[in-house]
Design an enzyme around this catalytic site. Structure first.
Site, mmCIF file in Angstrom:
data_model
loop_
_atom_site.group_PDB
_atom_site.id
_atom_site.type_symbol
_atom_site.label_atom_id
_atom_site.label_comp_id
_atom_site.label_asym_id
_atom_site.label_seq_id
_atom_site.Cartn_x
_atom_site.Cartn_y
_atom_site.Cartn_z
ATOM 1 N N ILE A 83 4.595 3.404 -15.611
ATOM 2 C CA ILE A 83 3.209 3.302 -16.085
ATOM 3 C C ILE A 83 2.670 1.900 -15.797
ATOM 4 O O ILE A 83 3.264 0.905 -16.206
ATOM 5 C CB ILE A 83 3.123 3.584 -17.594
ATOM 6 C CG1 ILE A 83 3.710 4.961 -17.914
ATOM 7 C CG2 ILE A 83 1.677 3.496 -18.069
ATOM 8 C CD1 ILE A 83 3.935 5.189 -19.385
ATOM 9 N N GLY A 135 4.453 -6.402 -14.457
ATOM 10 C CA GLY A 135 4.545 -6.025 -15.860
ATOM 11 C C GLY A 135 3.989 -4.671 -16.225
ATOM 12 O O GLY A 135 2.906 -4.317 -15.829
ATOM 13 N N SER A 136 4.731 -3.902 -16.987
ATOM 14 C CA SER A 136 4.267 -2.614 -17.456
ATOM 15 C C SER A 136 5.343 -1.976 -18.326
ATOM 16 O O SER A 136 6.063 -2.667 -19.020
ATOM 17 C CB SER A 136 3.912 -1.704 -16.282
ATOM 18 O OG SER A 136 3.205 -0.580 -16.761
ATOM 19 N N ARG A 137 5.478 -0.621 -18.228
ATOM 20 C CA ARG A 137 6.494 0.043 -19.017
ATOM 21 C C ARG A 137 6.965 1.309 -18.317
ATOM 22 O O ARG A 137 6.303 1.839 -17.423
ATOM 23 C CB ARG A 137 5.986 0.359 -20.415
ATOM 24 C CG ARG A 137 5.237 1.661 -20.554
ATOM 25 C CD ARG A 137 4.721 1.849 -21.974
ATOM 26 N NE ARG A 137 4.701 3.248 -22.352
ATOM 27 C CZ ARG A 137 3.762 3.801 -23.107
ATOM 28 N NH1 ARG A 137 2.772 3.062 -23.570
ATOM 29 N NH2 ARG A 137 3.822 5.076 -23.419
#
Length: 217
Positions: free
Chosen positions: A155, A185-187
């Site tokens: 994501i 950066g994220s998840r």
């Protein structure tokens, strides 16, 4: 060792920073300003380089183990309705990556890729409740005879403007091997059957390809 997704950006950054410092050396005659620009350039390049690092990981292969797909911190463990593929309730584990984490995505289990789909979308902050369904994302499902089907979803976040996904339907993949990359950066969410035996807790830090998230029977 660096990830292949970073070579072009690192090369471009190096050329740009060299040009900036050459111009500073040519047109700026105040020593402390030139030194400040040089130090800032070195620090900026260091940050870019460390972001694209790709450390080798020795995954202990086990068909009932689900390993962390990325480095980061477990920020969500909850039952949710997964409506894209399973269309039923699943146990979701979300791992948030900060800009200083390794951003390589790794296959949480080994087996055959059953599903791999890219979805354009928004860039809400990664921890937003709707990010899993509304942000730019990729969804991958890998299956083996022991663990069954495990879905994981890259994501994008407010800073992540590009997701790279290498998983192709029908190919055999090795647990812990390179599955993709998320820039800046994220998840990643992992979806497991209800009742799965968890091996992590909220706020626990995990390492991709190494840390055990769960055991699937």
């Amino acid at each position: 060792m660096f990830h292949k997704e970073g070579y072009k950006i690192m090369g471009s950054a190096m050329i740009l920073l060299i040009i900036v410092n050459l111009l500073a050396h040519t047109f700026i005659f105040t020593d402390w300003i030139r030194i400040t620009i040089l130090i800032t350039s070195v620090l900026l390049f260091f940050l870019i380089v460390q972001f694209f690092r790709n450390p080798k990981r020795q995954t202990q292969l086990n068909d009932i183990h689900v390993v962390a797909p990325v480095d980061g911190k477990v920020v969500v463990i909850e039952e949710v309705y997964e409506k894209e593929y399973f269309k039923d309730k699943r146990l979701m584990i979300s791992v948030f990556m900060s800009p200083i984490n390794v951003h390589v995505t790794r296959h949480p289990i080994g087996g055959r890729v059953k599903y791999s789909e890219y979805h354009p979308g928004k860039y809400l902050v990664a921890w937003h409740p709707k990010a899993s369904e509304e942000n730019e994302r990729t969804t991958v499902v890998v299956e083996n005879e022991v663990a069954g089907e495990v879905l994981y979803r890259q994501i994008a976040g407010a800073l992540a403007k590009r997701i790279v996904n290498y998983a192709k339907v029908g190919e055999e993949v090795v647990q812990g091997s390179d599955s993709g990359f998320i820039k800046f950066g994220s998840r990643v969410d992992v979806f497991l059957p209800l009742g799965t035996e968890l091996e992590v807790k909220l706020n626990q830090k995990v390492k991709g390809g190494i840390s055990l998230l769960a055991k699937v029977s």
